[in-house]
Enzyme design. Structure first.
Site, PDB file in Angstrom:
ATOM      1  N   TYR A 158       6.854   7.898   6.107  1.00 52.72           N
ATOM      2  CA  TYR A 158       7.934   8.817   6.477  1.00 52.72           C
ATOM      3  C   TYR A 158       8.208   9.244   7.977  1.00 52.72           C
ATOM      4  CZ  TYR A 158       8.483   9.048   1.359  1.00 52.72           C
ATOM      5  OH  TYR A 158       8.529   8.731  -0.060  1.00 52.72           O
ATOM      6  N   LYS A 201      -3.774   1.809  -1.053  1.00 53.67           N
ATOM      7  CA  LYS A 201      -3.690   0.395  -1.525  1.00 53.67           C
ATOM      8  C   LYS A 201      -4.756  -0.400  -0.166  1.00 53.67           C
ATOM      9  CE  LYS A 201      -0.958  -1.796  -3.589  1.00 53.67           C
ATOM     10  NZ  LYS A 201      -0.896  -2.513  -4.798  1.00 53.67           N
ATOM     11  N   ASP A 258      -1.216   2.014  -7.327  1.00 57.65           N
ATOM     12  CA  ASP A 258      -0.505   1.332  -8.465  1.00 57.65           C
ATOM     13  C   ASP A 258      -1.237   1.438  -9.768  1.00 57.65           C
ATOM     14  OD1 ASP A 258      -2.254  -0.513  -7.429  1.00 57.65           O
ATOM     15  OD2 ASP A 258      -1.073  -2.476  -7.842  1.00 57.65           O
ATOM     16  N   ASP A 270       4.325  11.043  -3.162  1.00 55.13           N
ATOM     17  CA  ASP A 270       5.605  11.462  -3.450  1.00 55.13           C
ATOM     18  C   ASP A 270       6.028  10.996  -4.866  1.00 55.13           C
ATOM     19  OD1 ASP A 270       8.281  12.287  -3.184  1.00 55.13           O
ATOM     20  OD2 ASP A 270       8.840  11.012  -1.529  1.00 55.13           O
ATOM     21  N   ASP A 325       5.545  13.215  -8.674  1.00 53.84           N
ATOM     22  CA  ASP A 325       6.458  13.288  -9.692  1.00 53.84           C
ATOM     23  C   ASP A 325       6.206  12.770 -11.121  1.00 53.84           C
ATOM     24  OD1 ASP A 325       8.310  14.491  -7.671  1.00 53.84           O
ATOM     25  OD2 ASP A 325      10.119  13.207  -8.020  1.00 53.84           O
TER      26      ASP A 325
END
Ligand code: NAD
Length: 367
Positions: free
Chosen positions: A141, A191, A224, A248, A252
């Site tokens: 970001y 990852k 993942d 992020d 959630d």
């Protein structure tokens, strides 16, 4: 040591839920001898209305000096057409950036009385208590280069995942410290199979662990797979530490395991100040809920539980934080519900202040 607290109620339901937190702060002062030096100021649209900016410089300076900032929520339709630079959310972003709040703590805790609110089966979520630590000030970001560029006659959108060793080091330490106060387990997610930043992430987290936190159980997981495991059997986790982007998404997912937005607190922590306490901002995960603002319908629990996090992480009052969390749990177990927690037709919800009353009564009963 004095306990300094800056309250920024903000917009929409922010002031309504913060009013209940103020009553609880007063209770801890009167009944537990915990004195807070509380000041209050404007943020978001409320600040824009008065100062023409969503966070005045004087408010920013104050936020840098206090032990903890407690924020309600910002935003609302009245401000949607404002220029991007003065939108209410910019006030919150300025606080996070200038206080350098690099560790975002999002607990996902499922109160037994609310287990049926989850989209997962009761036995998968009942009693769940995990903490996601998301790196908040770096990563994709913020990385450069970024932008939309022309290349070979077509546009290309670019963002850059970038982490320095020190950025990984400090958030890893935050996670290990937290784990020591909980169930002593950290799972780091990245990852590393496809991203160099993930390889570095894994190496640095392992190095910090081996050097300074060998007593904490550490595991690594691809992000993942972590998403899958969060839905399959979330109770296997204690603390999860991950980067800005994966955090992020994963926070959630974890948050929704527990049901309602009205129940979710958060903390964002930075480096220790001169008095040893971390720079800290506490806020509910929800927004300003313009659809119910001004109607006394808002659930104040997320904001109240954010104050409980402040008690634990800024004021070193873990036992009092637990007292407050247990008061909320008791009230829910007794069937007290704001409208967002209602399932049965025909039952009567309590108002925002009704929920505050019930939690204060449960606090009294805890003595
Ligand atoms: P929201 O979280 O404000 O509301 C989403 C839904 O959840 C609404 O139906 C609302 O009524 C309900 N809800 C939220 N909090 C609740 C509570 N405590 N009790 C009962 N019900 C609750 O999200 P949104 O509608 O997408 O955004 C509204 C405004 O808030 C926008 O201006 C947005 O930019 C802003 N926002 C601010 C923050 C923040 O201050 N951190 C976070 C998210 C959104």
């Amino acid at each position: 040591m004095t306990n300094t607290l800056l309250i920024l109620p903000g917009d929409g339901i922010g002031p309504e839920v913060m009013a209940e937190v103020t009553r609880i702060i007063d209770w801890f002062g009167a009944r537990r001898g915990l004195k807070f030096d509380v000041s209050e100021d404007l943020v978001g649209g409320a600040a824009y209305d008065v100062h023409g900016v969503p966070l005045a410089d004087a408010t920013m300076a104050r936020a840098q000096q206090v032990d903890a900032v407690l924020l309600g929520a910002v935003g609302g339709p009245k401000y949607d057409s404002l220029d991007f630079s003065v939108k209410p959310e910019r006030g919150l972003l300025r606080l996070r950036k200038e206080m350098d709040l690099f560790a975002n703590l999002r607990p996902a805790q499922c109160f037994d009385a609310l287990a049926d609110f989850s989209s997962l089966k009761r036995d998968v979520v009942a009693g769940l208590d995990i903490m996601i630590v998301r790196e908040l000030t770096s990563g994709v970001y913020f990385g450069e280069p970024r932008g939309i560029f022309e290349e070979n006659g077509q546009r290309v959108g670019i963002n850059t995942q970038r982490y320095t060793e020190s950025e990984i080091d400090r958030v890893a330490r935050a996670a290990f410290e937290l784990a020591r106060k909980r169930n002593n387990k950290v799972c780091s997610m990245e990852k590393a199979n496809v991203m160099e930043s993930g390889i570095l992430w894994r190496e640095v987290v392992q190095r910090v662990h081996d050097a300074d936190y060998p007593d904490v159980e550490l595991s690594h997981m691809y992000a993942d797979a972590g998403g899958m495991q969060l839905c399959r059997w979330p109770k296997q986790f204690d603390v999860i530490v991950t980067d800005n982007l994966f955090g992020d998404l994963l926070s959630d997912v974890a948050a929704m395991l527990t049901g309602s937005l009205g129940m979710l607190p958060s903390a964002s922590l930075g480096a220790p100040m001169a008095n040893g306490r971390p720079k800290a901002l506490y806020e509910p995960v929800h927004g300003s809920a313009p659809d119910i603002a001004g109607q006394g319908k808002a659930n104040p629990c997320a904001c109240i539980l954010s104050f409980a996090m402040a008690l634990r992480y800024s004021f070193d009052q873990g036992d009092e934080a637990t007292r407050l969390e247990q008061a909320v749990e008791k009230v829910l177990a007794d069937g007290v519900r704001t409208a967002d927690l209602m399932q049965a037709e025909g039952a009567t919800p309590v108002s925002t202040s009704g929920m505050g009353d019930a939690i204060l009564a449960a606090l009294d009963a805890s003595l």
